[in-house]
Design an enzyme around this catalytic site. Sequence first.
Site: not given
Ligand code: ZN
Length: 276
Positions: A97, A242, A148, A152
């Site tokens: 992510d 991530h 995503h 964010h």
């Molecule tokens: Zn995230």
Amino acid sequence: MQKDQLFTRRRMLLAGAAALGAAGTAGLIMAGSEETPAPPPVLAGPQARPVLKPSEFRLQPLTGNGPPRAKPHKLTVRHQPFVRISTRGRQMMLTFDDGPHPDYTPHILDTLAKYDVRAMFFVCGEMVVDNKELLARMADDGHVVGNHTWTHPLLTELGRGDIRSEMERTSDIIEDAYGDRPQWFRAPYGAWNRAAFQLGAQMGMEPMAWTTDTTDWKEPGTRTIVDRVEDNAGPGVVILSHDAGGDRSQSVRAIHEYLPYLLDSGYHLTVPSRRT
Ligand code: ZN
């Protein structure tokens, strides 16, 4: 990077919620929902049947005044995200992510290529702007790119119009850089609400969470990340890591260790098949 610091600060504030999510994403979702809780859906893998049966699609009126584009799939509005994939064939899925990031994502892509493994990347639109070539490489390498959001944000603090903008802009730039509009989205911090589920479905995207959070966003040390993956490995498990949002050198080093371990253990690392 200031943005990285912002991510980190948000994550520290949300550590409690993230821990809840790691323990059971479905529980976090249901806490904010008026819907009747239901068992988390299980996603079928590419070797199994298609993700959705035709009967699960339902038509909705098309809205919006943007330029003409391919008609998005109309999906059932879900009340919880997928948290696992099918257990058939000892399948597991790796997800990354917050990227793409020029310092980390290429190394992760190199490792995945070395072992001929595909993964999912839930990217932020604002990170794609200067790194479109990384999405082109993801397309070339057979990875799946998900949405995503653009910046964010915590979606539960946004109005519907802002959530729509966050998601739609991101799908637009993914289409531009990757070649296809995303069919999956993941709420930042695992914080979903009904508007996110509804808007995601309108945009032809299914909600995807995770089974195991590596907690790499806390930068706990490479060993801890590797242990989190290896200790929680199992059929159907979706791993969250991530490739941006802070110093991700530990995440880059960790995949060097856990990926061959998973393969040696007989797991088949997979991604969802495309709906056509
Ligand atoms: Zn995230």
